[in-house]
Design an enzyme around this catalytic site. Structure first.
Site, short mmCIF file in Angstrom:
data_model
loop_
_atom_site.label_atom_id
_atom_site.label_comp_id
_atom_site.label_asym_id
_atom_site.label_seq_id
_atom_site.Cartn_x
_atom_site.Cartn_y
_atom_site.Cartn_z
N GLY A 12 -20.60 -5.83 9.43
CA GLY A 12 -19.56 -6.63 8.78
C GLY A 12 -18.54 -7.13 9.80
N ASN A 37 -23.24 -8.40 2.52
CA ASN A 37 -22.22 -9.43 2.77
C ASN A 37 -22.21 -9.86 4.24
OD1 ASN A 37 -20.08 -11.12 2.11
ND2 ASN A 37 -18.53 -9.53 2.40
N SER A 126 -6.02 -0.11 3.65
CA SER A 126 -5.40 -1.44 3.64
C SER A 126 -3.92 -1.34 3.34
CB SER A 126 -6.09 -2.27 2.55
OG SER A 126 -5.36 -3.44 2.29
N TYR A 151 -9.93 -3.41 -6.41
CA TYR A 151 -10.15 -3.25 -4.97
C TYR A 151 -9.04 -2.38 -4.37
CZ TYR A 151 -9.45 -4.28 -0.06
OH TYR A 151 -9.21 -4.15 1.28
N LYS A 155 -9.03 1.65 -2.49
CA LYS A 155 -8.45 2.10 -1.22
C LYS A 155 -7.51 3.28 -1.45
CE LYS A 155 -10.74 -0.65 1.33
NZ LYS A 155 -11.86 -0.08 2.10
N ARG A 232 2.93 -12.61 6.12
CA ARG A 232 1.98 -11.52 6.37
C ARG A 232 1.97 -11.20 7.85
NH1 ARG A 232 2.28 -11.88 1.74
NH2 ARG A 232 0.67 -12.06 0.13
N PRO A 297 -1.51 -15.48 -8.33
CA PRO A 297 -1.12 -14.25 -9.01
C PRO A 297 -1.48 -13.02 -8.18
CG PRO A 297 -2.37 -15.67 -10.50
CD PRO A 297 -2.44 -16.30 -9.14
C1 UD1 Z 1 -5.79 -10.09 0.89
C2 UD1 Z 1 -5.80 -9.03 -0.14
C3 UD1 Z 1 -5.63 -7.69 0.51
C4 UD1 Z 1 -6.77 -7.50 1.50
C5 UD1 Z 1 -6.68 -8.63 2.52
C6 UD1 Z 1 -7.78 -8.53 3.56
C7 UD1 Z 1 -4.84 -10.17 -2.13
C8 UD1 Z 1 -3.72 -10.20 -3.11
N1 UD1 Z 1 -4.74 -9.28 -1.12
O1 UD1 Z 1 -4.52 -10.09 1.53
O2 UD1 Z 1 -5.67 -6.67 -0.44
O3 UD1 Z 1 -6.64 -6.26 2.12
O4 UD1 Z 1 -6.80 -9.87 1.85
O5 UD1 Z 1 -8.93 -9.19 3.18
O6 UD1 Z 1 -5.77 -10.94 -2.25
N2 UD1 Z 1 -3.06 -18.29 1.13
C9 UD1 Z 1 -2.88 -19.63 0.87
N3 UD1 Z 1 -3.98 -20.40 0.64
C10 UD1 Z 1 -5.25 -19.89 0.66
C11 UD1 Z 1 -5.43 -18.52 0.94
C12 UD1 Z 1 -4.31 -17.74 1.17
O7 UD1 Z 1 -1.75 -20.12 0.83
O8 UD1 Z 1 -6.20 -20.66 0.42
C13 UD1 Z 1 -1.88 -17.44 1.41
C14 UD1 Z 1 -1.74 -16.27 0.44
O9 UD1 Z 1 -0.98 -16.65 -0.68
C15 UD1 Z 1 -1.02 -15.25 1.33
C16 UD1 Z 1 -1.55 -15.55 2.73
O10 UD1 Z 1 -2.06 -16.87 2.67
O11 UD1 Z 1 0.35 -15.46 1.33
C17 UD1 Z 1 -2.64 -14.60 3.16
O12 UD1 Z 1 -3.65 -14.57 2.16
P1 UD1 Z 1 -5.03 -13.81 2.36
O13 UD1 Z 1 -5.64 -14.20 3.64
O14 UD1 Z 1 -5.84 -13.99 1.11
O15 UD1 Z 1 -4.60 -12.30 2.53
P2 UD1 Z 1 -3.69 -11.38 1.57
O16 UD1 Z 1 -3.55 -11.96 0.23
O17 UD1 Z 1 -2.44 -11.06 2.31
#
Ligand code: UD1
Length: 337
Positions: A12, A37, A126, A151, A155, A232, A297
């Site tokens: 992975g 995956n 996580s 999920y 964890k 983040r 959400p």
């Molecule tokens: C997500 C998971 C988290 C997991 C981590 C690693 C959720 C709520 N959390 O973290 O539990 O451990 O992935 O895989 O899904 N964003 C955009 N546009 C996009 C995609 C993301 O604006 O198309 C924003 C999101 O709103 C967030 C940031 O980018 O603010 C990071 O998103 P993402 O990469 O999905 O990670 P997390 O949500 O932080």
């Protein structure tokens, strides 16, 4: 000193980078993966980078008999356990698949380890266990909040199962709570292979820049942050992989201070979605089509790590910059064309 290490989910995204770092640190790596995956070609990538082809078993960790067989055949000194489902949104629709896969595999593995006296165990946890933390940066003392998804619960419960097992056996364990892993090996021979439409930010960005996706949706610009987008802690996957090596060696050399320890693994620096887009545009020379849409959400406003404990106890800290991480993601994406 060289040890034989089992990496479950070793083909992975994080597992493959950890395999490379382990081999480069002189350890012998054995990989189990069910390829649910990922692709078998990742093994070639690991071999090309390191010159070593790890022993590979295509095994499902839920298959108790197969896991028992594996341990009958192979002697290992420690285990790094990655194999798990990891898509947050999917877990909401398929809770039982997540609980069954992530928890039964863990239980079966721990039963084998405790019965066979294998003591060193690293678990991939996580930062999702913290939810929206009350204080930033987030220390390991921050309370674990009710999870937003099945999920997330796997964890949290995984950590509890390990803690209870450690209390009742000779097992020594370290849980690493990852913040947001991004990037790829500098060779662009291994990286993240998202199946279908990526849910995570950086794979979506690189696919958009490559013309596979039309535009990026930025989920919300009305958060209480300087530019309104969510924050983040994005950590280079190679730095993250290295944290596994030092954690494992801590257990193998009996330097752990408790039978169960957990560490935040992040950079300590928060970046907003818009900052990620701007930095990506800078390092790739591509302009990234994007639009602002509603919040997603379940997303928290901001999460970034206090890494003092990992710095002090593991002697580890993230070394690579955000620029390097995003550049490596872009190089990896281009290699997939
Ligand atoms: C997500 C998971 C988290 C997991 C981590 C690693 C959720 C709520 N959390 O973290 O539990 O451990 O992935 O895989 O899904 N964003 C955009 N546009 C996009 C995609 C993301 O604006 O198309 C924003 C999101 O709103 C967030 C940031 O980018 O603010 C990071 O998103 P993402 O990469 O999905 O990670 P997390 O949500 O932080």
């Amino acid at each position: 000193m060289s040890h034989r290490i089992l990496i479950t989910g070793g083909l992975g995204y994080i597992g493959s980078h950890t395999a490379v770092e382990l081999i480069e640190n002189g350890h012998e790596v054995i990989i189990i993966d069910n390829l649910s995956n990922t692709r078998i070609e990742v093994l070639d990538g690991i071999e090309k980078i390191t010159g070593v082809r790890p022993v590979f078993y295509q095994t499902d960790m839920r298959d108790k008999a197969a896991v028992k067989n594996f341990f009958d055949k192979e002697k290992v000194d420690g285990v790094i356990h990655f194999s798990a489902f990891k898509a947050v949104g999917e877990s909401v629709h398929k809770p039982l698949a997540y609980y069954e896969n992530n928890l039964s595999a863990l239980i079966i593995l721990l039963q084998e380890l405790t019965q066979r006296g294998i003591h060193a165990f690293i678990f991939s946890s996580s930062c999702t266990v913290y939810g929206q933390a009350d204080e930033l940066p987030i220390t390991e003392k921050a309370p674990v909040k009710p999870a937003e998804s099945p999920y997330g619960y796997t964890k949290q419960v995984g950590e509890i199962i390990i803690k209870d097992t450690v209390r009742a056996s000779d097992l020594k364990a370290i849980a690493l709570r990852y913040f947001n892993p991004i990037g790829a090996h500098s060779s662009a021979l291994i990286g993240e292979l998202p199946l279908g439409v990526p849910q995570n930010l950086v794979p979506f960005i690189t696919q958009t820049a490559a013309g596979i996706r039309h535009e990026l949706s930025v989920f919300g610009n009305d958060y209480p942050t300087p530019d309104g987008t969510a924050i983040r802690d994005y950590i280079h996957v190679v730095d993250l992989a290295k944290a596994h090596i030092v954690a494992l060696e801590r257990l193998l050399t009996h330097k752990n201070k408790a039978s169960y320890e957990c560490f935040n693994i992040g950079t300590g620096m928060g970046s907003s979605v818009l900052e990620i887009i701007q930095t990506f545009e800078k390092v790739s020379g591509q302009s990234l089509p994007h639009k602002i849409v509603d919040r997603r959400p379940g997303d928290v406003v901001a999460a970034y790590a206090d890494t003092t404990l990992a710095n002090k106890e593991l002697g580890w800290k993230a070394e690579k910059t955000l620029e390097e991480a995003l550049y490596s993601s872009w190089k990896w994406q281009q290699s997939l064309r």
